[in-house]
Design a protein around this motif. Structure first.
Motif, PDB file in Angstrom:
ATOM      1  N   LEU A  48       0.978  -1.374   0.084  1.00  0.00           N
ATOM      2  CA  LEU A  48      -0.189  -0.012   0.078  1.00  0.00           C
ATOM      3  C   LEU A  48       0.842   1.175   0.049  1.00  0.00           C
ATOM      4  O   LEU A  48       0.523   2.146  -0.819  1.00  0.00           O
ATOM      5  N   GLU A  49       1.957   0.999   0.849  1.00  0.00           N
ATOM      6  CA  GLU A  49       2.791   2.345   1.011  1.00  0.00           C
ATOM      7  C   GLU A  49       3.412   2.569  -0.490  1.00  0.00           C
ATOM      8  O   GLU A  49       3.475   3.882  -1.025  1.00  0.00           O
ATOM      9  N   GLU A  50       3.875   1.472  -1.206  1.00  0.00           N
ATOM     10  CA  GLU A  50       4.480   1.735  -2.488  1.00  0.00           C
ATOM     11  C   GLU A  50       3.583   2.233  -3.528  1.00  0.00           C
ATOM     12  O   GLU A  50       3.841   2.997  -4.279  1.00  0.00           O
ATOM     13  N   PHE A  51       2.226   1.564  -3.496  1.00  0.00           N
ATOM     14  CA  PHE A  51       1.249   2.250  -4.282  1.00  0.00           C
ATOM     15  C   PHE A  51       1.010   3.781  -4.279  1.00  0.00           C
ATOM     16  O   PHE A  51       0.622   4.530  -5.199  1.00  0.00           O
ATOM     17  N   ILE A  52       0.923   4.162  -2.890  1.00  0.00           N
ATOM     18  CA  ILE A  52       0.870   5.601  -2.559  1.00  0.00           C
ATOM     19  C   ILE A  52       1.822   6.150  -3.139  1.00  0.00           C
ATOM     20  O   ILE A  52       1.579   7.639  -3.521  1.00  0.00           O
ATOM     21  N   ARG A  53       2.918   6.019  -3.094  1.00  0.00           N
ATOM     22  CA  ARG A  53       4.276   6.559  -3.510  1.00  0.00           C
ATOM     23  C   ARG A  53       3.978   6.865  -5.079  1.00  0.00           C
ATOM     24  O   ARG A  53       4.416   7.868  -5.356  1.00  0.00           O
ATOM     25  N   LEU A  54       3.231   5.673  -5.710  1.00  0.00           N
ATOM     26  CA  LEU A  54       3.399   6.030  -7.275  1.00  0.00           C
ATOM     27  C   LEU A  54       2.197   7.104  -7.490  1.00  0.00           C
ATOM     28  O   LEU A  54       2.731   7.966  -8.289  1.00  0.00           O
ATOM     29  N   GLY A  55       1.145   7.228  -6.511  1.00  0.00           N
ATOM     30  CA  GLY A  55       0.424   8.566  -6.664  1.00  0.00           C
ATOM     31  C   GLY A  55       1.070   9.948  -6.360  1.00  0.00           C
ATOM     32  O   GLY A  55       0.761  10.807  -6.805  1.00  0.00           O
ATOM     33  N   GLU A  56       2.013   9.733  -5.739  1.00  0.00           N
ATOM     34  CA  GLU A  56       2.815  10.926  -5.427  1.00  0.00           C
ATOM     35  C   GLU A  56       3.542  11.629  -6.529  1.00  0.00           C
ATOM     36  O   GLU A  56       3.584  12.792  -6.723  1.00  0.00           O
ATOM     37  N   ASP A  57       3.938  10.746  -7.357  1.00  0.00           N
ATOM     38  CA  ASP A  57       4.509  10.896  -8.356  1.00  0.00           C
ATOM     39  C   ASP A  57       3.719  11.077  -9.941  1.00  0.00           C
ATOM     40  O   ASP A  57       4.267  11.700 -10.832  1.00  0.00           O
ATOM     41  N   LEU A  58       2.535  10.740  -9.797  1.00  0.00           N
ATOM     42  CA  LEU A  58       1.864  10.491 -10.958  1.00  0.00           C
ATOM     43  C   LEU A  58       1.337  12.018 -11.416  1.00  0.00           C
ATOM     44  O   LEU A  58       1.342  12.487 -12.667  1.00  0.00           O
ATOM     45  N   GLY A  59       0.674  12.561 -10.487  1.00  0.00           N
ATOM     46  CA  GLY A  59      -0.296  13.804 -10.694  1.00  0.00           C
ATOM     47  C   GLY A  59       0.168  15.012 -11.464  1.00  0.00           C
ATOM     48  O   GLY A  59      -0.733  15.710 -11.959  1.00  0.00           O
ATOM     49  N   TYR A  60       1.256  15.374 -11.212  1.00  0.00           N
ATOM     50  CA  TYR A  60       1.844  16.845 -11.417  1.00  0.00           C
ATOM     51  C   TYR A  60       2.804  16.674 -12.815  1.00  0.00           C
ATOM     52  O   TYR A  60       3.223  17.757 -13.191  1.00  0.00           O
ATOM     53  N   MET A  61       3.123  15.620 -13.432  1.00  0.00           N
ATOM     54  CA  MET A  61       4.059  15.722 -14.423  1.00  0.00           C
ATOM     55  C   MET A  61       3.490  15.688 -15.761  1.00  0.00           C
ATOM     56  O   MET A  61       2.238  15.365 -15.864  1.00  0.00           O
ATOM     57  N   ASP A  62       4.333  15.672 -16.765  1.00  0.00           N
ATOM     58  CA  ASP A  62       3.856  15.655 -18.139  1.00  0.00           C
ATOM     59  C   ASP A  62       3.620  14.192 -18.483  1.00  0.00           C
ATOM     60  O   ASP A  62       3.943  13.212 -17.838  1.00  0.00           O
ATOM     61  N   ILE A  63       3.286  13.860 -19.932  1.00  0.00           N
ATOM     62  CA  ILE A  63       2.911  12.413 -20.212  1.00  0.00           C
ATOM     63  C   ILE A  63       4.161  11.418 -20.109  1.00  0.00           C
ATOM     64  O   ILE A  63       4.046  10.291 -19.690  1.00  0.00           O
ATOM     65  N   THR A  64       5.184  12.106 -20.693  1.00  0.00           N
ATOM     66  CA  THR A  64       6.426  11.227 -20.465  1.00  0.00           C
ATOM     67  C   THR A  64       7.011  10.882 -19.099  1.00  0.00           C
ATOM     68  O   THR A  64       7.234   9.641 -18.839  1.00  0.00           O
ATOM     69  N   MET A  65       6.870  11.741 -18.226  1.00  0.00           N
ATOM     70  CA  MET A  65       7.223  11.400 -16.882  1.00  0.00           C
ATOM     71  C   MET A  65       6.252  10.514 -16.242  1.00  0.00           C
ATOM     72  O   MET A  65       6.472   9.893 -15.312  1.00  0.00           O
ATOM     73  N   GLN A  66       5.004  10.774 -16.589  1.00  0.00           N
ATOM     74  CA  GLN A  66       3.898   9.770 -16.000  1.00  0.00           C
ATOM     75  C   GLN A  66       4.312   8.173 -16.512  1.00  0.00           C
ATOM     76  O   GLN A  66       4.216   7.280 -15.954  1.00  0.00           O
ATOM     77  N   GLU A  67       4.566   8.293 -17.838  1.00  0.00           N
ATOM     78  CA  GLU A  67       4.919   6.985 -18.466  1.00  0.00           C
ATOM     79  C   GLU A  67       6.053   6.312 -17.823  1.00  0.00           C
ATOM     80  O   GLU A  67       6.166   5.097 -17.421  1.00  0.00           O
ATOM     81  N   ASN A  68       6.968   7.115 -17.348  1.00  0.00           N
ATOM     82  CA  ASN A  68       8.358   6.632 -16.698  1.00  0.00           C
ATOM     83  C   ASN A  68       8.088   6.244 -15.434  1.00  0.00           C
ATOM     84  O   ASN A  68       8.527   5.073 -15.014  1.00  0.00           O
ATOM     85  N   THR A  69       7.074   6.851 -15.059  1.00  0.00           N
ATOM     86  CA  THR A  69       6.841   6.586 -13.406  1.00  0.00           C
ATOM     87  C   THR A  69       6.203   5.250 -13.241  1.00  0.00           C
ATOM     88  O   THR A  69       6.463   4.491 -12.503  1.00  0.00           O
ATOM     89  N   ILE A  70       5.163   5.088 -14.220  1.00  0.00           N
ATOM     90  CA  ILE A  70       4.551   4.036 -14.299  1.00  0.00           C
ATOM     91  C   ILE A  70       5.252   2.788 -14.784  1.00  0.00           C
ATOM     92  O   ILE A  70       5.150   1.638 -14.266  1.00  0.00           O
ATOM     93  N   HIS A  71       6.092   3.043 -15.710  1.00  0.00           N
ATOM     94  CA  HIS A  71       7.039   1.769 -16.077  1.00  0.00           C
ATOM     95  C   HIS A  71       7.929   1.306 -14.905  1.00  0.00           C
ATOM     96  O   HIS A  71       8.005   0.230 -14.640  1.00  0.00           O
TER      97      HIS A  71
END
Length: 172
Positions: free
Chosen positions: A109-132
Motif C-alpha cells: 500500500l505504501e508503494e502504491f501511494i508513493r506511485l500516486g505522489e509521482d503521477l499527478g503533476y508531471m507531463d505524459i513522458t514522466m507519467q509513463e516513466n513513473t508507471i514503467h
C-alpha cells in the motif's frame, strides 16, 4: 465430553485461521496482478489516447475489478471536482479508503501511494516513466510472491492446525 468438544472446536478454529491466512496470501497475489493490469490499461490511455489522468482513470475503472474500480472512480471524480487540490493527496486518501481492507500488505500500500505522489503533476513522458518504474518493481514482487506462495500457504495452514492441537492439549 465437554472438554473433548471444546478441544475439537479449538483445533478447528485455529485451523480455520491458518486457512484464512493462506487465502489472504492468494488474494494478495491476485490483487497485485490486478494493479499491474490496471497500470497497463492506464499507461495505454495516457500514452496512446493522450487522455488526462482523471479521464484515463475513469475509463480504466470500467476494465478493472473491485476495489480498484471504486478507487479509480473516486479519484477521478475527486480530481475533477477539486482542481486546486494536490493529486497525490487525493490519491493517498482514496487508496487508504478503498484498499486498506484489501489483502495488500502495508508495504504494498505504501508503494502504491508513493506511485500516486509521482503521477499527478508531471507531463505524459514522466507519467509513463513513473508507471514503467513501478511496474518493474511490481513484476518483481509478483514473481517473488508466486515463488513463495505454495510454501507459505502450506506453512500457514500447518501452523494453524498445529497451534490448535497445542492449545487443545494445553486445555485438556
Amino acid at each position: 465430553m465437554l472438554k473433548l468438544t471444546g478441544a475439537v472446536l479449538v483445533i478447528f478454529s485455529c485451523a480455520a485461521i491458518g486457512y484464512r491466512k493462506s487465502l489472504n496470501y492468494s488474494r494478495r497475489l491476485r490483487q497485485l496482478e490486478e494493479i499491474q493490469k490496471m497500470l497497463y490499461f492506464l499507461l495505454g490511455e495516457i500514452t496512446y489516447r493522450k487522455e488526462a489522468l482523471p479521464e484515463a482513470m475513469m475509463r480504466v475503472a470500467e476494465k478493472t475489478r473491485s476495489p480498484l474500480s471504486e478507487f479509480l472512480r473516486e479519484i477521478s471524480k475527486e480530481a475533477k471536482a477539486n482542481q486546486g487540490e494536490r493529486f497525490s493527496l487525493l490519491f493517498s486518501q482514496s487508496a487508504e479508503k478503498y484498499l486498506k481492507e484489501s489483502s495488500l500488505t502495508k508495504n504494498d500500500l505504501e508503494e502504491f501511494i508513493r506511485l500516486g505522489e509521482d503521477l499527478g503533476y508531471m507531463d505524459i513522458t514522466m507519467q509513463e516513466n513513473t508507471i514503467h518504474l513501478y511496474l518493474e518493481a511490481l513484476k518483481g514482487e509478483i514473481a517473488r510472491t508466486e515463488k513463495e506462495a505454495p510454501a507459505k500457504k502450506k506453512m500457514y495452514q500447518a501452523l494453524g492446525l498445529m497451534t490448535g492441537i497445542f492449545l487443545a492439549v494445553m486445555l485438556i
